[in-house]
Design an enzyme around this catalytic site. Sequence first.
Site: not given
Ligand code: TYD
Length: 142
Positions: A52
Amino acid sequence: MSPPWSVCRLETHSDGRGRLVAVEAGEPHLPFEIRRVYYIYGVPAGQVRGLHAHRKLQQLMVAVSGGLDVILDDGRRRRRIRLDDPTTALLVPPMTWREMRDFAPGTVCLVLASAPYDESDYIRTYESFRAEAAVLATGAVS
Ligand code: TYD
């Protein structure tokens, strides 16, 4: 033109008791107030994270243990950077597509962020990212 992201070395305080690294807002490698801290760990072999971009968020990433590859793409160029040293920090600016791959076992990746979690700041597909980046680039030269 140099890429918008940057890698910097963090000062380490070492003595007979071990090592300590401090990161403070206002230092050149951290040009934002820290509004959120999270860390990624327990990533199974072969898993890919990220995939992303953020419209406004700035982040500083440090592999405090282990290592991972961070692929960065600003819509014009793509680089793969190995983070595997707790004294190396990667500053990821807004409008940067990122993919996190090849996590070593036991990796802990610390992320300092400039804003609270906000789903509306995410661009979730590479096609949408390229389109938004192209619009911004056009606006920047006109
Ligand atoms: P995600 O954005 O998929 O992680 P990555 O970018 O590492 O692949 O996030 C995983 C889960 O965590 C998703 O359900 C959103 C949650 N999350 C939060 O609640 N707070 C945060 O600060 C972040 C980064 C993710």
